[in-house]
Scaffold this motif. Structure first.
Motif, short mmCIF file in Angstrom:
data_model
loop_
_atom_site.label_atom_id
_atom_site.label_comp_id
_atom_site.label_asym_id
_atom_site.label_seq_id
_atom_site.Cartn_x
_atom_site.Cartn_y
_atom_site.Cartn_z
N GLN B 84 0.82 -1.21 0.00
CA GLN B 84 0.00 0.00 0.00
C GLN B 84 0.86 1.26 0.00
O GLN B 84 0.55 2.24 -0.67
CB GLN B 84 -0.94 0.00 1.21
N LEU B 85 1.96 1.23 0.75
CA LEU B 85 2.85 2.39 0.77
C LEU B 85 3.43 2.65 -0.63
O LEU B 85 3.51 3.79 -1.08
CB LEU B 85 3.99 2.19 1.78
N PHE B 86 3.78 1.57 -1.31
CA PHE B 86 4.35 1.70 -2.65
C PHE B 86 3.34 2.34 -3.61
O PHE B 86 3.65 3.34 -4.27
CB PHE B 86 4.79 0.31 -3.16
N THR B 87 2.13 1.79 -3.68
CA THR B 87 1.14 2.37 -4.60
C THR B 87 0.79 3.80 -4.18
O THR B 87 0.56 4.65 -5.03
CB THR B 87 -0.16 1.53 -4.62
N THR B 88 0.79 4.06 -2.88
CA THR B 88 0.43 5.38 -2.37
C THR B 88 1.48 6.43 -2.75
O THR B 88 1.14 7.52 -3.20
CB THR B 88 0.28 5.34 -0.84
N PHE B 150 -7.43 7.20 0.70
CA PHE B 150 -7.26 7.99 1.91
C PHE B 150 -5.77 8.25 2.18
O PHE B 150 -5.35 9.36 2.49
CB PHE B 150 -7.89 7.25 3.09
N ALA B 151 -4.95 7.20 2.02
CA ALA B 151 -3.51 7.35 2.21
C ALA B 151 -2.92 8.26 1.14
O ALA B 151 -2.08 9.12 1.44
CB ALA B 151 -2.84 5.98 2.18
N VAL B 152 -3.37 8.11 -0.10
CA VAL B 152 -2.88 8.95 -1.19
C VAL B 152 -3.18 10.42 -0.89
O VAL B 152 -2.34 11.29 -1.03
CB VAL B 152 -3.52 8.55 -2.54
N PHE B 153 -4.41 10.64 -0.46
CA PHE B 153 -4.87 11.98 -0.15
C PHE B 153 -3.99 12.62 0.94
O PHE B 153 -3.56 13.77 0.82
CB PHE B 153 -6.32 11.90 0.32
N THR B 154 -3.71 11.85 1.99
CA THR B 154 -2.89 12.36 3.08
C THR B 154 -1.47 12.66 2.61
O THR B 154 -0.91 13.71 2.92
CB THR B 154 -2.82 11.32 4.22
N LEU B 155 -0.89 11.72 1.87
CA LEU B 155 0.50 11.89 1.47
C LEU B 155 0.65 13.02 0.44
O LEU B 155 1.64 13.74 0.44
CB LEU B 155 1.06 10.58 0.90
N ARG B 156 -0.36 13.17 -0.40
CA ARG B 156 -0.33 14.25 -1.39
C ARG B 156 -0.18 15.60 -0.70
O ARG B 156 0.55 16.48 -1.14
CB ARG B 156 -1.60 14.24 -2.23
N GLN B 157 -0.88 15.76 0.43
CA GLN B 157 -0.77 17.02 1.16
C GLN B 157 0.64 17.25 1.66
O GLN B 157 1.15 18.36 1.60
CB GLN B 157 -1.75 17.02 2.33
N THR B 158 1.28 16.19 2.15
CA THR B 158 2.67 16.32 2.60
C THR B 158 3.58 16.65 1.42
O THR B 158 4.44 17.51 1.52
CB THR B 158 3.12 15.01 3.26
#
Lengths: 298, 274
Positions: B84-88, B150-158
């Motif tokens: 999941q981390l990889f795809t995210t 949800f993870a993508v959304f969070t990481l995109r902000q970072t």
């Protein structure tokens, strides 16, 4: 040098990056949304061949004439109304206290948050033991106050309160963390100005802190309501795979599970899933509509 | 000054009482796990067992294939989280830095899917996985969770918070997107990625409904499902049930105690559960 507008080449590159996430999401998140809606109209369906031989409203007609379904909607609403207000209020109070305490704050946070990281199955077993009518900790504790033993998990009147208490306990830490974030984002100067103007602590809380905290209160309420509508694991374990004594904790997701997994009625299960989705949607929209009047974004 | 001290002391007393209430179930679990069978049903209950029964943990461990469950949980959690981390990371990079046709549409589409309760998707996903004969395999437990918007959304902000100048400079130096992502963006977002990873570890380890539905043999069961199955064997042997609950809970408590600050930071930033 840096392209502001997409080109075919940049799109191809981007999709290469997106591909792994996109494929999984399309197959397991987006396609099943449409498939769920479709399945709720399947009235004759062979699961093994995925062949549909008849379509119609029969599944919806069935659930809307099924007393169990009404019961599940009613129980879900009772559960949400039992959990959310108490959970929001309690976590707000604890967050306010934690925000003011100068020692041991970290240690307290750890304690309040601990239930959140633990397995629902394992912790529900612990609560099942706490609620034991003969040897359980809760009845032993209550007996000090002259309360007669309550059969928490087998008495239809007490099963729902037992479930609600455990759920509040488990979710408290998560809400506290969110409130603490909200509190630390409030500019201290507002409070100081109010203090100079002669407002007492209670007035400052009501007229300064609470309005400034309202976006977070709103977020906490919305997420609590949504997760409340989806309750399942706790019930399944607490009542040993049954929907509680006299179906007193039969919720919508439990109904869906029974129709799908025990009775293999895919269409009916899908229809109840669609109703769940619409219910969550309507309640969330109402909350957003309400928030437009009562939430203050500083 | 004294008034302040009194109010601080009062605060600490109230918070301590609250914290003890929160911890009581855990203490009660441990206490029961160390008792003899007769002592578990003593009225009034005792807090400290008369004779510590450490062998209860061994007995419970061998009473069901907990080793298998443990290994299954470990495999499922590890692969799901890393995958999941990889795809995210890749998807968040695309949404954060790359220009492409359909970007806004895709983003809005994903955002709107977050409204849909996952429970509704169980039925079609079960059918899909059956078609690929993946029911009762690790595949069923892992594949659907390899992506999380949800993870993508969070990481995109970072990722968005990382200055564009860094990106332009790297491009001028002839660095590729791929190289820039893994040598600059990822290290700079280490704490956000850790937070997303830990939340996924906790979610995956504790997940129950989905593994319950897609597994029906001990060979592929995860710990929570195995523990639930164990309840019917254990019956009223509360000391064994509590011992088993303890070793299901313990790994996440250790993870939590070691990485607490990342978990809390992760929740604070995203404000939503996965």
């Amino acid at each position: 040098m840096i392209k502001q507008h997409p080109t075919i080449k940049s799109t191809l590159i981007a999709f290469a990056y997106l591909a792994p996430m996109l494929i999984i999401t399309l197959v397991f998140n987006i396609y099943p949304i449409f498939k769920s809606f479709a399945m709720s109209f399947y009235t004759k369906y062979d699961f093994f061949t995925d062949k549909v031989s008849a379509l119609g409203w029969a599944n919806y007609k069935f659930i809307f004439s099924d007393p169990d379904f009404y019961l599940s909607v009613r129980n879900t609403l009772i559960f949400v109304l039992g959990v959310v207000p108490f959970s929001v209020l309690l976590s707000l109070i604890i967050a306010l206290l934690l925000h003011r305490v100068r020692f041991l704050a970290g240690l307290f946070k750890t304690a309040y948050f601990l239930p959140f990281v633990t397995s629902t199955v394992a912790i529900s077993l612990v609560w099942q033991w706490i609620y034991n009518d003969q040897y359980g900790l809760l009845n032993a504790f209550l007996s000090h106050f002259g309360v007669h033993p309550i059969d928490w998990l087998n008495d239809p009147h007490w099963a729902m309160p037992a479930l609600i208490i455990m759920t509040i306990w488990k979710g408290l830490g998560f809400n506290i963390i969110l409130f603490l974030v909200g509190l630390s984002n409030i500019d201290k100067r507002y409070d100081q100005v109010a203090q100079i103007d002669g407002a007492n602590a209670w007035q400052r809380f009501i007229h300064v802190t609470l309005p400034l905290l309202s976006p977070m209160t709103f977020l906490v309420s919305v997420t609590s309501v949504i997760s409340g509508f989806k309750v399942f694991d706790e019930i399944f374990v607490l009542f040993g795979g049954s929907p509680g004594p006299g179906k007193s904790t039969l919720t919508i997701v439990f109904y869906l599970y029974q129709k799908f997994y025990s009775e293999w009625k895919y269409g009916i299960a899908a229809a109840s899933g669609v109703v769940l989705f619409l219910l969550i949607l309507v309640v969330t929209i109402i909350q957003f509509w309400y928030s437009r009047k009562h939430v203050h974004y500083a | 000054m004294t008034k302040k001290r009194i109010s601080q002391a009062l605060l600490i007393i109230i918070l301590t009482l609250g914290a003890i209430t929160m911890l009581v179930p855990f203490i009660w679990m441990l206490s029961t796990a160390l008792k003899t069978a007769p002592e578990t049903v003593k009225v009034p209950p005792t807090w400290i067992p008369k004779h510590m029964q450490w062998q209860n943990f061994v007995t419970a461990w061998h009473a069901a294939p907990f080793l298998t469950y443990f290994i299954n949980s470990l495999i499922v959690t590890t692969v799901t989280t890393i995958g999941q981390l990889f795809t995210t990371i890749l998807a968040a990079f695309a949404f954060s830095r790359l220009n492409f046709y359909g970007k806004n549409f895709l983003f809005a589409l994903f955002l709107s899917t977050m409204m849909v309760p996952g429970e509704m998707l169980i039925i079609p996903n079960f059918v899909t996985l059956s078609k690929f004969s993946l029911i009762n395999t690790y595949g069923a437990l892992i594949i659907p969770w390899l992506a999380s918007f949800f993870a993508v959304f969070t990481l995109r902000q970072t990722f968005n918070a990382i200055p564009n100048e860094l990106y332009y400079a790297a491009k001028l130096d002839g660095s590729s997107d791929w190289h820039f992502l893994w040598t600059m963006m990822v290290p700079l977002s280490k704490s956000a990625i850790t937070a997303i990873g830990i939340l996924e570890v906790i979610g995956s380890w504790n997940s129950f409904m989905w593994p319950l539905i897609v597994t029906n043999t001990a060979k592929v069961r995860t710990l929570p499902v195995g523990l639930n199955a164990f309840t019917s064997d254990a019956g009223t042997q509360f000391q064994l049930l509590m011992a088993a609950s303890t070793f299901v809970i313990l790994p996440m408590i250790i993870v939590y105690l070691c990485l607490q600050k990342y978990i809390i930071a992760g929740i604070s930033k995203s404000g939503l559960k996965g």
